[in-house]
Design a protein around this motif. Structure first.
Motif, PDB file in Angstrom:
ATOM      1  N   LYS A 110       0.700  -1.184  -0.055  1.00 55.87           N
ATOM      2  CA  LYS A 110       0.002   0.095  -0.014  1.00 55.87           C
ATOM      3  C   LYS A 110       0.760   1.379   0.015  1.00 55.87           C
ATOM      4  O   LYS A 110       0.390   2.366  -0.358  1.00 55.87           O
ATOM      5  N   GLY A 113       1.488   1.916  -3.172  1.00 53.60           N
ATOM      6  CA  GLY A 113      -0.039   2.469  -3.832  1.00 53.60           C
ATOM      7  C   GLY A 113       0.069   3.887  -3.841  1.00 53.60           C
ATOM      8  O   GLY A 113      -0.507   4.441  -4.587  1.00 53.60           O
ATOM      9  N   LEU A 117      -0.337   6.578  -7.174  1.00 55.57           N
ATOM     10  CA  LEU A 117      -1.413   7.453  -6.908  1.00 55.57           C
ATOM     11  C   LEU A 117      -1.001   8.817  -7.218  1.00 55.57           C
ATOM     12  O   LEU A 117      -1.546   9.786  -7.856  1.00 55.57           O
ATOM     13  N   THR A 152      -1.732   1.373  -9.008  1.00 60.84           N
ATOM     14  CA  THR A 152      -2.470   1.940  -7.805  1.00 60.84           C
ATOM     15  C   THR A 152      -3.443   1.152  -7.274  1.00 60.84           C
ATOM     16  O   THR A 152      -3.425   0.730  -6.160  1.00 60.84           O
ATOM     17  N   ASP A 154      -4.060  -2.251  -8.307  1.00 61.93           N
ATOM     18  CA  ASP A 154      -3.524  -3.221  -7.783  1.00 61.93           C
ATOM     19  C   ASP A 154      -2.971  -3.364  -6.379  1.00 61.93           C
ATOM     20  O   ASP A 154      -2.918  -4.154  -5.486  1.00 61.93           O
ATOM     21  N   SER A 155      -2.071  -2.258  -6.005  1.00 65.62           N
ATOM     22  CA  SER A 155      -1.334  -1.969  -4.609  1.00 65.62           C
ATOM     23  C   SER A 155      -2.495  -2.023  -3.609  1.00 65.62           C
ATOM     24  O   SER A 155      -2.268  -2.630  -2.645  1.00 65.62           O
ATOM     25  N   PHE A 156      -3.404  -1.388  -3.702  1.00 69.76           N
ATOM     26  CA  PHE A 156      -4.383  -1.157  -2.848  1.00 69.76           C
ATOM     27  C   PHE A 156      -5.449  -2.506  -2.686  1.00 69.76           C
ATOM     28  O   PHE A 156      -6.216  -2.391  -1.970  1.00 69.76           O
ATOM     29  N   ALA A 160      -7.750  -6.452  -8.239  1.00 73.23           N
ATOM     30  CA  ALA A 160      -6.467  -6.506  -8.333  1.00 73.23           C
ATOM     31  C   ALA A 160      -6.077  -7.451  -9.582  1.00 73.23           C
ATOM     32  O   ALA A 160      -5.235  -6.996 -10.312  1.00 73.23           O
TER      33      ALA A 160
END
Length: 207
Positions: A110, A113, A117, A152, A154-156, A160
């Motif tokens: 995250k 992420g 962002l 972004t 995918d990381s959060f 995903a």
């Protein structure tokens, strides 16, 4: 005795357009990184040197040269993405345990992420600038928007699988279009004419 004005001479220093080498660096690193995301290749070991030397140093060189051209847009774009790839290479090294198990075990996706962002917002601004550059650059920046949107989410952990695929496909497309942009930049300058078209600015913000 009358005063005489000293002779003055103007010297013009001409430097080559660095866009080609910057786009080449972007093309190579996105091609190799997308191959890993698309599972055409495996692992990150061979992604790291190309992230550092092509994604980072080549674009940093282009950024410095664009500064000499008083090209704020090119300097900022190439510089920002150069440091992105320095950061990604270091993040991969941490993930692989190069700097020890404590750092590797403390990885939180995250955090990346939030980086993605921030780069998404930055790239959206730069896309507006690319509207008045040329259409090849506009396509590249639009694809980078999709890349950072995918990274972004995918990381959060939001949808995903879908956003990972979006990032991978966008990154591959960036590599392909950037190679074309590199070729156009080199050959158009070399032949002194538009050998490969890049498309005129859209003329929305500048008349």
């Amino acid at each position: 005795m009358s005063a005489q004005s000293p002779n003055t001479q103007s010297v013009k220093i001409v430097t080559a357009d660095p866009s080609a080498i910057g786009l080449f660096g972007l093309a190579i690193v996105t091609l190799v990184a997308s191959s890993q995301k698309l599972e055409i290749t495996t692992g990150l070991s061979y992604c790291i040197p190309w992230a550092i030397f092509l994604g980072a140093f080549a674009q940093l060189f282009a950024s410095i040269q664009d500064a000499k051209h008083n090209n704020t847009f090119g300097m900022t774009a190439f510089g920002a993405y150069a440091f992105f790839w320095f950061g990604m290479a270091a993040s991969w090294l941490i993930k692989l345990g190069v700097f020890g198990t404590a750092l590797a075990e403390g990885v939180d996706p995250k955090q990346l992420g939030f980086v993605f962002l921030g780069y998404l917002v930055f790239t959206l601004f730069m896309t507006l600038g690319a509207v008045e550059a040329n259409r090849v650059l506009l396509v590249i920046f639009a694809l980078i928007d999709f890349l950072f949107l995918g990274l972004t989410m995918d990381s959060f952990g939001v949808a995903a699988e879908f956003f990972h695929k979006l990032a991978a496909c966008s990154e591959l497309a960036i590599g392909i279009v950037s190679l074309y942009g590199c070729g156009a930049s080199v050959l158009n300058a070399h032949f002194g004419r538009q050998f490969l078209p890049v498309g005129a600015p859209l003329g929305i913000f500048k008349k």
